[in-house]
Structures are given as C-alpha cells and as structure tokens.
Scaffold this motif. Structure first.
Motif, PDB file in Angstrom:
ATOM      1  N   ASP A 154       0.859  -1.192   0.000  1.00 37.96           N
ATOM      2  CA  ASP A 154       0.000   0.000   0.000  1.00 37.96           C
ATOM      3  C   ASP A 154       0.892   1.238   0.000  1.00 37.96           C
ATOM      4  O   ASP A 154       1.263   1.763   1.038  1.00 37.96           O
ATOM      5  N   THR A 155       1.284   1.695  -1.183  1.00 39.32           N
ATOM      6  CA  THR A 155       2.181   2.848  -1.292  1.00 39.32           C
ATOM      7  C   THR A 155       1.483   4.150  -0.925  1.00 39.32           C
ATOM      8  O   THR A 155       2.133   5.107  -0.525  1.00 39.32           O
ATOM      9  N   THR A 156       0.177   4.174  -1.012  1.00 39.16           N
ATOM     10  CA  THR A 156      -0.549   5.396  -0.654  1.00 39.16           C
ATOM     11  C   THR A 156      -0.327   5.732   0.813  1.00 39.16           C
ATOM     12  O   THR A 156      -0.086   6.887   1.164  1.00 39.16           O
ATOM     13  N   ALA A 157      -0.382   4.719   1.684  1.00 41.17           N
ATOM     14  CA  ALA A 157      -0.177   4.953   3.116  1.00 41.17           C
ATOM     15  C   ALA A 157       1.260   5.401   3.381  1.00 41.17           C
ATOM     16  O   ALA A 157       1.502   6.284   4.217  1.00 41.17           O
ATOM     17  N   LEU A 158       2.233   4.813   2.676  1.00 36.78           N
ATOM     18  CA  LEU A 158       3.629   5.217   2.859  1.00 36.78           C
ATOM     19  C   LEU A 158       3.858   6.663   2.419  1.00 36.78           C
ATOM     20  O   LEU A 158       4.529   7.429   3.097  1.00 36.78           O
ATOM     21  N   VAL A 159       3.295   7.029   1.291  1.00 37.61           N
ATOM     22  CA  VAL A 159       3.455   8.400   0.799  1.00 37.61           C
ATOM     23  C   VAL A 159       2.802   9.384   1.762  1.00 37.61           C
ATOM     24  O   VAL A 159       3.366  10.420   2.101  1.00 37.61           O
ATOM     25  N   ARG A 160       1.597   9.021   2.248  1.00 40.47           N
ATOM     26  CA  ARG A 160       0.891   9.891   3.190  1.00 40.47           C
ATOM     27  C   ARG A 160       1.706  10.036   4.483  1.00 40.47           C
ATOM     28  O   ARG A 160       1.877  11.129   5.003  1.00 40.47           O
TER      29      ARG A 160
END
Length: 167
Positions: free
Chosen positions: A9-15
């Motif tokens: 889940d790259t979205t959570a890492l970016v966030r």
C-alpha cells in the motif's frame, strides 16, 4: 499453487512520509522563528549567544596580551569585547541597525557596560571588606552572580532604552 504477496500500500507510505515532512518543516519554522524573531525570548537567546562569543573574545585578548600585564590585557579585552558586543547587539540581537546609528549605540551601550564594571568592582570591594582574604573561588562566584544579575538588567535596558523594541 503459488501464493503471491499482497500488494504494498504505497498510498499509506506516501501519506506517512508527507505527514512526517510537514511536521519536520513546522518544527524547523518554529525553531527558525524563535532564533530569528523579535520576541523578547528570541532576543534574549541571541543576547546570551553574543555574551558567550564576546566573553570568549575577551579571554582570547587577555591571554594574547598577557605580556603587557594584567591591567593592559584586561583593558584591551574589555574595550574590544564591549565594542564587538555592542555592534552585535545592534545588528543581531535587536535588529536595530536601521533604527540606531553606530556611535550612539556604542556610547549608550558602553555606558551600560561601564555601570556593570563599577557594580562588579563595588561588589568585590564590599566582599573584601566583609570577608577579608576570601578565596578566589568566592570572588569569582561573586563576580559571576553580580554579572548575571547585571546582564539581565542590561538586556532590558538595551531592549527598551538603547535599541527600542523591535518593530
């Protein structure tokens, strides 16, 4: 049967990274504002910094001019460190270079430094009459306490009377 790992889940890492960067930036801005601002706290931090730098300058001059004797080395160190401190306070501590010319700043700030010198001299004279033969550590401690108290008073005098409050 082959199992494949769940997709990352790259979205959570970016966030999370963006939140971390935003928090770090906010802390940096608060620190920058504290060091560079015109609040009394900011000015006092810079005042203490200037005091440390110019005390080191005084000590260096005193040691370098030891050959001329204590009185000459002391006078040269006091004069040079006071002139440098006054200018650093005018430009750095109180951001007053645009409001206060060099000569009046030197004269008024130098007068405050002279008052501080008289106060420490009187404190030592009084201590020597009350506690004759006091150890040097007592005298150094007394000078540190008196100088610290005078430093606090001098800060408010410089801020309010010599350089005016920052605009």
């Amino acid at each position: 049967m082959t199992t494949h790992p769940a997709p990352l889940d790259t979205t959570a890492l970016v966030r999370s990274g963006a939140e971390l960067a935003e928090g770090a930036h906010a802390h940096w801005c608060r620190g920058r504002d504290l060091l560079l601002g015109d609040s009394s706290t900011s000015q006092f931090i810079r005042y203490a910094f200037v005091g440390g730098v110019t005390s080191a300058l005084y000590a260096l001059v005193f040691v370098l001019l030891d050959a001329v004797g204590d009185v000459g080395a002391n006078a040269a160190g006091m004069i040079l460190s006071t002139v440098v401190a006054n200018e650093m306070h005018r430009r750095l501590t109180f951001h007053a270079a645009g409001r206060k010319a060099w000569l009046p700043a030197q004269t008024e700030s130098g007068g405050l430094a002279a008052v501080a010198l008289v106060a420490t001299t009187l404190a030592l004279a009084a201590a020597n009459s009350v506690v004759p033969g006091a150890p040097w550590s007592f005298e150094v401690g007394l000078v540190l306490v008196v100088t610290g108290l005078i430093g606090i008073v001098k800060f408010f005098a410089l801020r309010g009377l010599v350089f005016g409050s920052a605009r």
